[in-house]
Design a protein around this motif. Structure first.
Motif, PDB file in Angstrom:
ATOM      1  N   ALA A 124      -3.459  18.988  37.534  1.00  0.00           N
ATOM      2  CA  ALA A 124      -3.174  20.343  37.042  1.00  0.00           C
ATOM      3  C   ALA A 124      -3.676  20.572  35.622  1.00  0.00           C
ATOM      4  O   ALA A 124      -3.427  21.629  35.036  1.00  0.00           O
ATOM      5  N   SER A 125      -4.407  19.608  35.064  1.00  0.00           N
ATOM      6  CA  SER A 125      -4.771  19.650  33.639  1.00  0.00           C
ATOM      7  C   SER A 125      -5.848  20.666  33.304  1.00  0.00           C
ATOM      8  O   SER A 125      -5.968  21.096  32.151  1.00  0.00           O
ATOM      9  N   GLY A 126      -6.658  21.028  34.271  1.00  0.00           N
ATOM     10  CA  GLY A 126      -7.791  21.897  33.994  1.00  0.00           C
ATOM     11  C   GLY A 126      -9.006  21.156  33.467  1.00  0.00           C
ATOM     12  O   GLY A 126     -10.062  21.763  33.234  1.00  0.00           O
ATOM     13  N   LEU A 127      -8.880  19.839  33.289  1.00  0.00           N
ATOM     14  CA  LEU A 127     -10.001  19.014  32.839  1.00  0.00           C
ATOM     15  C   LEU A 127     -10.870  18.605  34.026  1.00  0.00           C
ATOM     16  O   LEU A 127     -10.437  18.656  35.184  1.00  0.00           O
ATOM     17  N   ASN A 128     -12.093  18.166  33.744  1.00  0.00           N
ATOM     18  CA  ASN A 128     -12.909  17.512  34.762  1.00  0.00           C
ATOM     19  C   ASN A 128     -12.357  16.096  34.921  1.00  0.00           C
ATOM     20  O   ASN A 128     -12.557  15.248  34.048  1.00  0.00           O
ATOM     21  N   PHE A 129     -11.665  15.846  36.017  1.00  0.00           N
ATOM     22  CA  PHE A 129     -10.957  14.576  36.173  1.00  0.00           C
ATOM     23  C   PHE A 129     -11.374  13.865  37.451  1.00  0.00           C
ATOM     24  O   PHE A 129     -11.875  14.475  38.400  1.00  0.00           O
ATOM     25  N   THR A 130     -11.151  12.567  37.459  1.00  0.00           N
ATOM     26  CA  THR A 130     -11.253  11.749  38.664  1.00  0.00           C
ATOM     27  C   THR A 130     -10.121  10.740  38.620  1.00  0.00           C
ATOM     28  O   THR A 130      -9.842  10.159  37.573  1.00  0.00           O
ATOM     29  N   ILE A 131      -9.463  10.533  39.760  1.00  0.00           N
ATOM     30  CA  ILE A 131      -8.334   9.604  39.863  1.00  0.00           C
ATOM     31  C   ILE A 131      -8.728   8.437  40.760  1.00  0.00           C
ATOM     32  O   ILE A 131      -9.339   8.635  41.815  1.00  0.00           O
ATOM     33  N   PHE A 132      -8.350   7.229  40.345  1.00  0.00           N
ATOM     34  CA  PHE A 132      -8.623   6.020  41.132  1.00  0.00           C
ATOM     35  C   PHE A 132      -7.303   5.353  41.513  1.00  0.00           C
ATOM     36  O   PHE A 132      -6.426   5.167  40.665  1.00  0.00           O
ATOM     37  N   ARG A 133      -7.211   4.978  42.785  1.00  0.00           N
ATOM     38  CA  ARG A 133      -6.009   4.306  43.295  1.00  0.00           C
ATOM     39  C   ARG A 133      -6.399   2.950  43.888  1.00  0.00           C
ATOM     40  O   ARG A 133      -6.745   2.852  45.070  1.00  0.00           O
TER      41      ARG A 133
END
Length: 317
Positions: free
Chosen positions: A137-146
């Motif tokens: 929800a940050s509005g940043l260009n993000f990527t999450i790794f699990r």
């Protein structure tokens, strides 16, 4: 052209691998951690160290100022005083996001965990899930790794049980049938580095695992085979494990906590593709484990790491 990269919580096992690959890729790397003096001898040449603590916000704004990319690796294995899951995973992530926005950071790469937000009763999994929601929800260009269990030279999994096997005639096995899909730390690092400046990963969440899954018992048997020692594996009943966790979690470095016991009762495996194809092929545990778990291979460790990375990078085998 290299990016200006800040790795928050980057002085540990995974952070060192990411920093090493980032420098090799031509990026300018800063590692922000709580105790930079202690980390000085653990990092590669070309990395700057600064002090920052996401739990109270100290130094976070300064650490990310002027950066193109921020990698948030902060994560606790157990709670101790003010260093608790809520403070590190949730409030800490919120502080990183706020600092990134204020500094105009172009990209945020966030380390989560397989099962984040999905394991009832686990504060670790709950707070990891809450952190993911903040990032999304940050509005940043993000990527999450699990990732599943991360292994490699200096890991806290195989090395922990290696030490136990050398001092005990038997090895206790808690939740021996729980399955894991161990992923090599260099593969995890490659996923992060290949994501830098890659618009195709914006907004994506990637699960990272090795090519095979194993039961906890099978992992211990593989370890003992590589060490060429025989130990009896003794299953620990649930009640005994709960009592053990209740007594040992107050130790400075507990062998197991009640929250970890909950996590051990849940499989940590990937559904579908074990490792994203755009990051290459994951190494096989049977290939990597012998390169570092034996005590007499320190002199050839770096060479073998390089050979393994070359073999499994994109376009390899």
């Amino acid at each position: 052209m290299g990016q200006r990269l800040c790795i928050i919580g980057g002085s540990g096992f995974v952070g060192r691998a990411i920093a090493q690959q980032a420098v090799q890729a031509g990026h300018r790397v800063t590692v922000a951690c709580r105790h930079p003096v202690r980390a000085r001898g653990q990092l590669v040449d070309g990395v700057s160290l600064v002090r920052a603590d996401v739990t109270d916000g100290y130094g976070v704004d300064a650490a990310v100022a002027g950066m193109d990319v921020v990698i948030n690796l902060v994560g606790l294995l157990f709670e101790k005083g003010s260093q608790n899951f809520q403070a590190a995973h949730v409030k800490g992530t919120a502080r990183v996001i706020a600092s990134c926005k204020a500094a105009g950071v172009k990209q945020l790469l966030h380390m989560s965990a397989l099962g984040a937000g999905q394991i009832e009763g686990s504060s670790y999994a709950r707070t990891k899930g809450e952190a993911e929601q903040l990032v999304s929800a940050s509005g940043l260009n993000f990527t999450i790794f699990r990732p599943s269990i991360i292994y490699g030279a200096g890991d806290s999994f195989f090395n922990k049980f290696k030490a136990m096997s050398q001092s005990m005639p038997v090895l206790p096995v808690i939740s021996g049938e729980t399955r894991f899909q161990p992923v090599w730390v260099q593969d995890v690092a490659r996923a992060f580095i290949d994501s830098i400046g890659n618009r195709h990963v914006n907004g994506a969440t990637f699960e990272l695992g090795g090519p095979k899954s194993y039961s906890f018992r099978e992992l211990l048997e593989l370890l003992l085979k590589e060490l060429d020692i025989k130990r009896t594996l003794i299953p620990v009943p649930g009640l005994a494990a709960s009592l053990m966790a209740a007594f040992t979690q107050v130790l400075p470095t507990p062998p197991i906590t009640r929250d970890q016991l909950i996590l051990l009762g849940r499989d940590s495996v990937i559904e579908g593709e074990p490792f994203p194809a755009l990051f290459g092929q994951p190494a096989a545990l049977e290939d990597v484990l012998p390169t570092y778990i034996c005590g007499n291979c320190a002199d050839t460790k770096q060479q073998e790491w390089d050979q393994m990375r070359s073999r499994y990078r994109k376009g390899g085998v």
